[in-house]
Enzyme design. Structure first.
Site, PDB file in Angstrom:
ATOM      1  N   CYS A  52       0.833  -1.204   0.000  1.00  0.00           N
ATOM      2  CA  CYS A  52       0.000   0.000   0.000  1.00  0.00           C
ATOM      3  C   CYS A  52       0.870   1.257   0.000  1.00  0.00           C
ATOM      4  O   CYS A  52       1.735   1.416   0.866  1.00  0.00           O
ATOM      5  CB  CYS A  52      -0.915  -0.006   1.225  1.00  0.00           C
ATOM      6  SG  CYS A  52      -1.708   1.586   1.533  1.00  0.00           S
ATOM      7  N   CYS A  55       0.488   3.355   3.488  1.00  0.00           N
ATOM      8  CA  CYS A  55       0.901   2.868   4.811  1.00  0.00           C
ATOM      9  C   CYS A  55       2.220   3.519   5.245  1.00  0.00           C
ATOM     10  O   CYS A  55       3.057   3.858   4.401  1.00  0.00           O
ATOM     11  CB  CYS A  55       1.062   1.331   4.779  1.00  0.00           C
ATOM     12  SG  CYS A  55      -0.503   0.441   4.999  1.00  0.00           S
ATOM     13  N   HIS A 116      -4.072   0.436   8.029  1.00  0.00           N
ATOM     14  CA  HIS A 116      -4.631   0.181   6.701  1.00  0.00           C
ATOM     15  C   HIS A 116      -6.102  -0.238   6.766  1.00  0.00           C
ATOM     16  O   HIS A 116      -6.857  -0.035   5.823  1.00  0.00           O
ATOM     17  CB  HIS A 116      -3.804  -0.935   6.046  1.00  0.00           C
ATOM     18  CG  HIS A 116      -4.134  -1.205   4.607  1.00  0.00           C
ATOM     19  ND1 HIS A 116      -3.738  -0.366   3.588  1.00  0.00           N
ATOM     20  CD2 HIS A 116      -4.805  -2.241   4.011  1.00  0.00           C
ATOM     21  CE1 HIS A 116      -4.155  -0.858   2.425  1.00  0.00           C
ATOM     22  NE2 HIS A 116      -4.806  -2.001   2.649  1.00  0.00           N
ATOM     23  N   ASN A 156     -13.704   9.594  -1.345  1.00  0.00           N
ATOM     24  CA  ASN A 156     -14.366   8.494  -2.025  1.00  0.00           C
ATOM     25  C   ASN A 156     -14.117   7.253  -1.191  1.00  0.00           C
ATOM     26  O   ASN A 156     -12.979   6.812  -1.058  1.00  0.00           O
ATOM     27  CB  ASN A 156     -13.788   8.284  -3.434  1.00  0.00           C
ATOM     28  CG  ASN A 156     -14.176   9.408  -4.378  1.00  0.00           C
ATOM     29  OD1 ASN A 156     -15.295   9.922  -4.323  1.00  0.00           O
ATOM     30  ND2 ASN A 156     -13.247   9.807  -5.236  1.00  0.00           N
ATOM     31  N   SER A 164      -9.543   3.649  -5.081  1.00  0.00           N
ATOM     32  CA  SER A 164      -8.639   2.602  -5.548  1.00  0.00           C
ATOM     33  C   SER A 164      -7.746   2.064  -4.430  1.00  0.00           C
ATOM     34  O   SER A 164      -6.935   1.182  -4.660  1.00  0.00           O
ATOM     35  CB  SER A 164      -7.795   3.112  -6.716  1.00  0.00           C
ATOM     36  OG  SER A 164      -7.207   4.358  -6.403  1.00  0.00           O
ATOM     37  N   HIS A 167      -6.993   2.036   2.186  1.00  0.00           N
ATOM     38  CA  HIS A 167      -6.358   2.774   3.296  1.00  0.00           C
ATOM     39  C   HIS A 167      -7.120   4.094   3.477  1.00  0.00           C
ATOM     40  O   HIS A 167      -7.277   4.853   2.532  1.00  0.00           O
ATOM     41  CB  HIS A 167      -4.881   3.025   2.995  1.00  0.00           C
ATOM     42  CG  HIS A 167      -4.110   3.398   4.228  1.00  0.00           C
ATOM     43  ND1 HIS A 167      -3.090   2.648   4.746  1.00  0.00           N
ATOM     44  CD2 HIS A 167      -4.257   4.441   5.090  1.00  0.00           C
ATOM     45  CE1 HIS A 167      -2.626   3.216   5.842  1.00  0.00           C
ATOM     46  NE2 HIS A 167      -3.322   4.313   6.073  1.00  0.00           N
ATOM     47  N   HIS A 169      -8.473   7.540   3.579  1.00  0.00           N
ATOM     48  CA  HIS A 169      -7.914   8.838   3.168  1.00  0.00           C
ATOM     49  C   HIS A 169      -8.958   9.685   2.464  1.00  0.00           C
ATOM     50  O   HIS A 169      -9.964   9.177   1.972  1.00  0.00           O
ATOM     51  CB  HIS A 169      -6.720   8.625   2.230  1.00  0.00           C
ATOM     52  CG  HIS A 169      -7.098   8.109   0.867  1.00  0.00           C
ATOM     53  ND1 HIS A 169      -7.471   6.797   0.639  1.00  0.00           N
ATOM     54  CD2 HIS A 169      -7.181   8.726  -0.332  1.00  0.00           C
ATOM     55  CE1 HIS A 169      -7.749   6.632  -0.651  1.00  0.00           C
ATOM     56  NE2 HIS A 169      -7.588   7.788  -1.265  1.00  0.00           N
ATOM     57  N   GLN A 171      -9.247  13.501  -0.101  1.00  0.00           N
ATOM     58  CA  GLN A 171      -8.483  14.320  -1.030  1.00  0.00           C
ATOM     59  C   GLN A 171      -8.878  15.783  -0.876  1.00  0.00           C
ATOM     60  O   GLN A 171      -9.994  16.089  -0.467  1.00  0.00           O
ATOM     61  CB  GLN A 171      -8.743  13.877  -2.471  1.00  0.00           C
ATOM     62  CG  GLN A 171      -8.404  12.423  -2.729  1.00  0.00           C
ATOM     63  CD  GLN A 171      -8.367  12.091  -4.218  1.00  0.00           C
ATOM     64  OE1 GLN A 171      -7.762  12.781  -5.014  1.00  0.00           O
ATOM     65  NE2 GLN A 171      -9.050  11.018  -4.592  1.00  0.00           N
TER      66      GLN A 171
HETATM   67  O1  LIG Z   1      -8.192  10.211  -7.367  1.00  0.00           O
HETATM   68  P1  LIG Z   1      -8.570   8.752  -7.354  1.00  0.00           P
HETATM   69  O2  LIG Z   1      -9.068   8.292  -6.013  1.00  0.00           O
HETATM   70  O3  LIG Z   1      -7.505   7.856  -7.904  1.00  0.00           O
HETATM   71  O4  LIG Z   1      -9.796   8.639  -8.381  1.00  0.00           O
HETATM   72  C1  LIG Z   1     -11.142   8.722  -8.052  1.00  0.00           C
HETATM   73  O5  LIG Z   1     -11.536  10.033  -7.644  1.00  0.00           O
HETATM   74  C2  LIG Z   1     -11.436  11.059  -8.628  1.00  0.00           C
HETATM   75  C3  LIG Z   1     -12.017  12.337  -8.059  1.00  0.00           C
HETATM   76  O6  LIG Z   1     -13.366  12.182  -7.677  1.00  0.00           O
HETATM   77  C4  LIG Z   1     -12.152  10.673  -9.924  1.00  0.00           C
HETATM   78  O7  LIG Z   1     -11.909  11.642 -10.923  1.00  0.00           O
HETATM   79  C5  LIG Z   1     -11.701   9.294 -10.417  1.00  0.00           C
HETATM   80  O8  LIG Z   1     -12.443   8.925 -11.549  1.00  0.00           O
HETATM   81  C6  LIG Z   1     -11.902   8.290  -9.289  1.00  0.00           C
HETATM   82  O9  LIG Z   1     -11.483   7.013  -9.701  1.00  0.00           O
END
Ligand SMILES: O=P(O)(O)O[C@H]1O[C@H](CO)[C@@H](O)[C@H](O)[C@H]1O
Ligand SMILES: O=P(O)(O)O[C@H]1O[C@H](CO)[C@@H](O)[C@H](O)[C@H]1O
Lengths: 370, 370
Positions: A52, A55, A116, A156, A164, A167, A169, A171
């Site tokens: 990861c 981590c 994690h 997300n 993806s 872990h 987190h 943004q």
């Molecule tokens: O930035 P990540 O987590 O790799 O990606 C995810 O969030 C982003 C922001 O919402 C999107 O644009 C991506 O399509 C999604 O897979």
């Protein structure tokens, strides 16, 4: 005579925050579901995953090593969607309908916890408080950067929502323009503040004009047995808004005073924010006994000194949207597709039914906390 | 000096149809994908499935038996999202911010073909013409019903897009109100038609005012080596619009004259509609050698005699949106989640790159046609 009953009759509700409607078809939840089901979530994750990139101590895509952090951890995304400096030259245009504008900013990753295998729902209040304090710091740091007009904090959660890496987190995308949806909300708040109508004894911004979200939060918080309330703390309320689109959509709002951004939260209001986050995410997991997927986003004030002239940034009222896709079980989601993408969002249970289901869930996690 | 290059520099594009922006980050497609992949589509379906409620002669949920139809087949949805008659009494209101309105209408299913295993992409031009003619009939029939203001035709194709039965079919939801997204577009078309600017020798509506989509279609159709064009027939053009959100989003437009609805199509224009549908859906399947998922929707004129007073329905310009989720392969999709739901749609390749990829695909299906 047939009397209108919103819990069984199809109707439309108006969302004043974005000036759109949602179609509510309560009986529709009864139809059999023969479509795609979601793969089961990987329930048991290791505390530490050597593969990861989030981590502690591990290497990231860019080659750097993560520190052996013990609480939260922030770094700039190795695959940022935004360039750090402005592209100076204006694009050439072939036709006035083809408009492009340069944009710049930054993308940060805010890791919630060194482990994690945890999620917000399984973190202690102290841990959640660390996260909220970290969001405050990033919001303030990015706000101070040249040309930044808006700081979008979001999470997300779950592979179903495009995450993806499990872990825990979030943004933070900071931008030199106010993004479309935040701008739409700010326009609606501005319009409301200029209206003559003030419907209640609710809190107001310092300028004395009405605030849509002050009024809405105050109304819901003071309704006896509030049918849309999920949880309430001393300063924050969690509710399934009247105009919710996603089956178990939740809106978190401070309801005692007009608050423009997380920077303005007092220590007590900050602690209540952490507490309400816990109350909601725990109930989410308990609803279908699974790690509940969602997208979460914080809407708040644009950066005042730099925002475009026609928006009064003090109009913003801090709030958090939680948009979870599951509808009937841990594996059957709501698809917001054809009709929703082309015509209008449509939901299969009423917001009041969604709120009741969540309210009935325990606020103690079905698995242990960390 | 750095010159702005839309194929490598992050920028924002403006969508004048709905007054929103899209963030374009072309370099982002290079990041590794570690997230959810889609389950492989079931490639070989039987020609007839005894358990399918859409196959000829089979029983539906409501108990009725389907006729042994040989071309298209239309019936009313057994789990309609809309009630057939208006709920007369207005809802009681607790607060002016809580607005609900009754709505009624109908939900029809339009089955494309008796065979369980075909899709639009694998149907003959004659078969596609039957579908378009059926859509015309349903549009006209539902338009004639009391109180109907809008007829939304759409298709959810593929389980990824919430389709619960692979038997080829579309839906037609007819409503007593103009849905939010159609209304937003109509407002933008109205605003444009009242503007002073007329940029080209493009076709115009009979009233002589400019039409946003007449102009846009004319511009793209007459640009040499049009970078966003996917396919062109004598009357229709298929393009990835300048402001596309989904990776391989396509807009179908009649470009020779202002056409308000499918009812107005001449036989030749109707045949070209069937042809362009084939050109695009075949290229979609060929792109990743799979049965390509999408949501498709037809936007056209509200029902004129009954639409609300302030919208001039002749302002509408018939067009079809195709929104497909796949991004990199048959199993890796684009997630429009956190940032997209909270802030602004974001895409990882330019519309011109998307169009070039589709243009290069053969217009002969990689599997045989039916
Ligand atoms: O930035 P990540 O987590 O790799 O990606 C995810 O969030 C982003 C922001 O919402 C999107 O644009 C991506 O399509 C999604 O897979
Ligand atoms: O009507 P269907 O195909 O059963 O259902 C599908 O399309 C509808 C209209 O876009 C959506 O509301 C549903 O969530 C989706 O699963």
């Amino acid at each position: 005579d047939l009397v209108f009953d919103p819990s069984s009759h199809t109707h439309r509700r108006y969302n004043p925050l974005i000036d759109e409607y949602v179609l509510v078809s309560p009986h529709r939840n009864k139809r059999p579901w023969l479509g795609q089901t979601e793969p089961p979530q990987q329930v048991v994750l290791p505390e530490f995953d050597p593969a990861c990139y989030l981590c502690p101590g591990n290497k990231r895509a860019g080659g750097q090593s993560n520190p052996r952090y013990t609480k939260t951890f922030v770094f700039e995304n190795d695959f940022s969607a935004l360039p750090s400096s402005p592209i100076p030259t204006a694009p050439s245009v072939d036709h006035p309908l083809l408009r492009a504008e340069p944009i710049h900013g930054s993308c940060d990753v805010v890791v919630f916890h060194p482990r994690h295998d945890v999620t917000l729902a399984r973190m202690s209040l102290d841990g959640l408080l660390n996260v909220v304090e970290e969001w405050k710091r990033v919001y303030e740091y990015r706000s101070s950067k040249p040309g930044i007009k808006y700081v979008q904090i979001f999470e997300n959660k779950g592979s179903m929502m495009g995450c993806s890496n499990p872990h825990p987190h979030s943004q933070v995308w900071s931008l030199s323009e106010i993004p479309s949806i935040a701008e739409k909300e700010l326009r609606a708040l501005t319009k409301y503040s200029l209206s003559e109508i003030a419907h209640s004894d609710s809190p107001r911004p310092p300028n004395g004009n009405p605030c849509l979200l002050c009024e809405y939060a105050h109304f819901e918080a003071n309704t006896e047995n509030g049918p849309r309330v999920v949880a309430k703390t001393n300063h924050w309320i969690a509710l399934v808004p009247w105009w919710a689109v996603w089956p178990f959509e939740v809106l978190l709002l401070p309801y005692r005073r007009h608050i423009c951004s997380i920077s303005e939260l007092t220590p007590e209001e900050t602690a209540c924010f952490a507490q309400i986050l816990s109350e909601v995410t725990v109930r989410y997991d308990n609803l279908f006994s699974c790690s509940f997927a969602y997208s979460m986003g914080i809407h708040q004030s644009p950066i005042s000194s730099k925002a475009s002239g026609d928006i009064d940034t003090s109009i913003a009222h801090l709030h958090v949207h939680l948009l979870p896709p599951l509808l009937r079980s841990a594996s059957v989601r709501k698809f917001l597709v054809g009709f929703e993408l082309m015509a209008e969002p449509q939901r299969d249970l009423t917001p009041e039914q969604g709120a009741a289901r969540l309210r009935e869930c325990s606020s103690t996690h079905y698995l242990s906390s960390i």
